[in-house]
Write a protein that holds these residues in place. Structure first.
Motif, PDB file in Angstrom:
ATOM      1  N   VAL A  63     108.097 -15.594  36.240  1.00 20.46           N
ATOM      2  CA  VAL A  63     106.878 -16.341  36.519  1.00 20.46           C
ATOM      3  C   VAL A  63     105.683 -15.405  36.371  1.00 20.46           C
ATOM      4  O   VAL A  63     105.824 -14.179  36.307  1.00 20.46           O
ATOM      5  CB  VAL A  63     106.890 -16.964  37.929  1.00 20.46           C
ATOM      6  N   TRP A  64     104.494 -16.009  36.313  1.00 23.29           N
ATOM      7  CA  TRP A  64     103.247 -15.264  36.195  1.00 23.29           C
ATOM      8  C   TRP A  64     102.317 -15.657  37.336  1.00 23.29           C
ATOM      9  O   TRP A  64     102.300 -16.810  37.752  1.00 23.29           O
ATOM     10  CB  TRP A  64     102.564 -15.567  34.868  1.00 23.29           C
ATOM     11  N   GLY A  65     101.557 -14.701  37.844  1.00 23.43           N
ATOM     12  CA  GLY A  65     100.612 -15.020  38.900  1.00 23.43           C
ATOM     13  C   GLY A  65     100.186 -13.782  39.647  1.00 23.43           C
ATOM     14  O   GLY A  65     100.045 -12.701  39.076  1.00 23.43           O
ATOM     15  N   HIS A  66     100.027 -13.928  40.936  1.00 20.33           N
ATOM     16  CA  HIS A  66      99.570 -12.812  41.777  1.00 20.33           C
ATOM     17  C   HIS A  66      99.889 -13.197  43.213  1.00 20.33           C
ATOM     18  O   HIS A  66     100.234 -14.344  43.508  1.00 20.33           O
ATOM     19  CB  HIS A  66      98.061 -12.592  41.601  1.00 20.33           C
TER      20      HIS A  66
ATOM     21  N   SER B 157      98.415 -14.656  53.912  1.00 20.30           N
ATOM     22  CA  SER B 157      99.232 -14.194  52.794  1.00 20.30           C
ATOM     23  C   SER B 157      99.399 -15.355  51.827  1.00 20.30           C
ATOM     24  O   SER B 157      99.659 -16.484  52.259  1.00 20.30           O
ATOM     25  CB  SER B 157     100.615 -13.731  53.271  1.00 20.30           C
ATOM     26  N   SER B 158      99.254 -15.086  50.552  1.00 13.43           N
ATOM     27  CA  SER B 158      99.371 -16.162  49.571  1.00 13.43           C
ATOM     28  C   SER B 158     100.173 -15.698  48.370  1.00 13.43           C
ATOM     29  O   SER B 158     100.005 -14.579  47.886  1.00 13.43           O
ATOM     30  CB  SER B 158      97.976 -16.639  49.113  1.00 13.43           C
ATOM     31  N   GLU B 159     101.061 -16.554  47.932  1.00  9.71           N
ATOM     32  CA  GLU B 159     101.874 -16.333  46.736  1.00  9.71           C
ATOM     33  C   GLU B 159     101.587 -17.481  45.783  1.00  9.71           C
ATOM     34  O   GLU B 159     101.810 -18.653  46.131  1.00  9.71           O
ATOM     35  CB  GLU B 159     103.359 -16.315  47.083  1.00  9.71           C
ATOM     36  N   ASP B 160     101.098 -17.190  44.587  1.00 13.81           N
ATOM     37  CA  ASP B 160     100.735 -18.233  43.614  1.00 13.81           C
ATOM     38  C   ASP B 160     101.297 -17.874  42.250  1.00 13.81           C
ATOM     39  O   ASP B 160     100.969 -16.811  41.702  1.00 13.81           O
ATOM     40  CB  ASP B 160      99.211 -18.363  43.519  1.00 13.81           C
TER      41      ASP B 160
ATOM     42  N   VAL C  50     102.850 -20.614  48.025  1.00 13.85           N
ATOM     43  CA  VAL C  50     103.347 -20.503  49.391  1.00 13.85           C
ATOM     44  C   VAL C  50     102.322 -19.687  50.164  1.00 13.85           C
ATOM     45  O   VAL C  50     102.087 -18.516  49.856  1.00 13.85           O
ATOM     46  CB  VAL C  50     104.731 -19.831  49.465  1.00 13.85           C
ATOM     47  N   PHE C  51     101.686 -20.306  51.143  1.00 15.63           N
ATOM     48  CA  PHE C  51     100.668 -19.665  51.968  1.00 15.63           C
ATOM     49  C   PHE C  51     101.222 -19.473  53.378  1.00 15.63           C
ATOM     50  O   PHE C  51     101.872 -20.366  53.931  1.00 15.63           O
ATOM     51  CB  PHE C  51      99.409 -20.525  52.067  1.00 15.63           C
ATOM     52  N   THR C  52     100.939 -18.320  53.972  1.00 18.30           N
ATOM     53  CA  THR C  52     101.367 -18.014  55.324  1.00 18.30           C
ATOM     54  C   THR C  52     100.161 -17.520  56.117  1.00 18.30           C
ATOM     55  O   THR C  52      99.381 -16.719  55.609  1.00 18.30           O
ATOM     56  CB  THR C  52     102.457 -16.929  55.324  1.00 18.30           C
TER      57      THR C  52
END
Length: 454
Positions: free
Chosen positions: A384-387, A395-398, A410-412
């Protein structure tokens, strides 16, 4: 803390290894496991297959398990590109007095900001207003030592060797809210470059927020516009991102039309957004054992005390973030941005290819490679691609697939609240499951192992 934080090495490694290659345990009581009861799991009204329904049910279970393990709040959004969007929010009961968490809430995006800043920079490259081979000295004369040997490309892919200003003790006090001083971008760079460089330019890789503050100033110098305006005009407005903007100041958020972030001052925000999810970090007593050994004694986050041993960091000093981590957005808005970027709507093919040209990250993160503000991540279910991004309380995973058709977030509502092994493992299981759902791959059934060096 990882990424846009003052503790980039051990803690960043632990977090990344547990969140896509990426913490208070205890007595938090689960919130209602029913999506209907909390009213925050939303999907299209069209009939969905049993497979999709099962995926959503499993993600809801894993989100609840993450909260049960200690995460104050979780938001998950998965869009498989077929009209079926999964949105889930879960929160610990003690957080509800501050805010009822919804999947549509705004979050502080932390280092995801770097992808937007890099997009603006590469747009300027495509317009021949700047070049990747330009030395920093050309645009910021006298600001960066040895700036004639550091190119804009090196800033973008973290091969400049510049020290990370968020590790500077004075900046750290503001970053954690212990100091209300408003830092300007130029002051942040000065804090970084008063430390020796880590290596000669272009010879190695080390993640440094100093790089992106410098890039923000270059974009402003090349255009005569503020970074906030550039992001609005070039990305947010064309994509109709209604809840995406650059935050600044010492503890408030600015709206999309507020002038922000110039090289001579940061300004302050105008209002607290009611849609901003509340973020939390463990209090001073509980965070101490989670800090790396090189963190100064007494390092802790400031904020109103909350039960379960947390402080509310929502309105903490944000002036140290700017181009390195100051964006505020929603999962839906960011998915639209990621989709537009990877599908070629924001950059010409040549610049998108440059953005996806990667270098190896630290040896302890073997499944990640860094491009120009964009990461290539090998997950259990595919590439996957993102940051990702972390700022106090968020905390954020995109990520998206290579085409931009599928997206996941996924946001925490914490960083260190998911630093203990059992909480980190629950968080990784959720992130892995969300990515696998996005890619239409089976959700892993074996619980991931927690790191031992957090």
């Amino acid at each position: 803390m990882p990424r846009n934080t003052p503790y980039p090495r051990p803690a960043r490694r632990a977090y990344l290894m547990l969140a896509l290659a990426t913490a208070l345990t205890g007595t938090l009581t689960a919130c209602e496991s029913s999506a209907t009861a909390q009213g925050t799991a939303r999907t299209p009204t069209t009939a969905r297959s049993g497979v999709v329904a099962a995926q959503e049910t499993r993600l809801a279970e894993l989100a609840q398990q993450d909260v049960d393990a200690g995460a104050p709040g979780i938001v998950v959004r998965v869009d498989k590109g077929d009209g079926h969007v999964i949105e889930i929010a879960r929160q610990a009961p003690w957080t509800r007095a501050d805010h009822t968490l919804a999947a549509s809430d705004a979050f502080r995006m932390g280092s995801n900001t770097k992808t937007m800043v890099a997009t603006v920079v590469l747009q300027l490259v495509a317009e021949h207003r700047i070049q990747l081979t330009d030395p920093v000295e050309k645009w910021l004369p006298g600001l960066v030592p040895n700036g004639s040997a550091i190119t804009l490309r090196m800033l973008l892919n973290h091969t400049s060797g510049l020290f990370n200003y968020t590790q500077d003790p004075d900046v750290l006090k503001a970053f954690t809210g212990q100091d209300s001083r408003a830092w300007t971008p130029r002051e942040l760079i000065a804090a970084g470059v008063r430390h020796d460089p880590l290596f000669a330019p272009g010879t190695d890789y080390t993640y440094s927020n100093t790089n992106y503050v410098a890039l923000g100033l270059v974009a402003e110098k090349a255009t005569g516009h503020t970074l906030g305006d550039l992001i609005q005009q070039r990305i947010a407005e064309p994509l109709r991102l209604k809840n995406t903007y650059l935050a600044t100041g010492t503890g408030t958020a600015t709206g999309p039309n507020t002038k922000i972030g110039t090289g001579t001052g940061t300004g302050t925000g105008t209002a607290k957004s009611p849609a901003l999810a509340h973020g939390y970090e463990p209090d001073a007593d509980r965070i101490a054992p989670l800090l790396p050994p090189y963190a100064p004694a007494g390092t802790a986050f400031a904020g109103p005390a909350r039960s379960a041993g947390y402080v509310d960091t929502t309105w903490i000093n944000s002036s140290t973030q700017w181009a390195a981590g100051g964006m505020v957005s929603t999962a839906r808005d960011w998915a639209r941005f990621d989709s537009a970027l990877l599908s070629g709507r924001l950059l010409p093919p040549a610049q998108l290819k440059e953005m996806k040209t990667t270098v190896a990250e630290e040896a302890e993160i073997p499944n990640r490679r860094y491009g120009l503000g964009l990461e290539k991540v090998v997950t259990p279910c595919g590439t996957v691609w993102g940051h990702n991004g972390q700022v106090p309380g968020y905390s954020s995973e995109d990520y998206t697939d290579a085409t931009g058709r599928r997206t996941v977030s996924v946001f925490t509502t914490t960083i260190f609240g998911i630093a203990k092994p059992e909480t980190a493992a629950a968080n990784q299981a959720l992130v892995n499951a969300a990515v696998c759902t996005m890619l239409d791959k089976p959700i892993p059934t074996t619980p991931p192992s927690a790191p031992t060096d957090s």
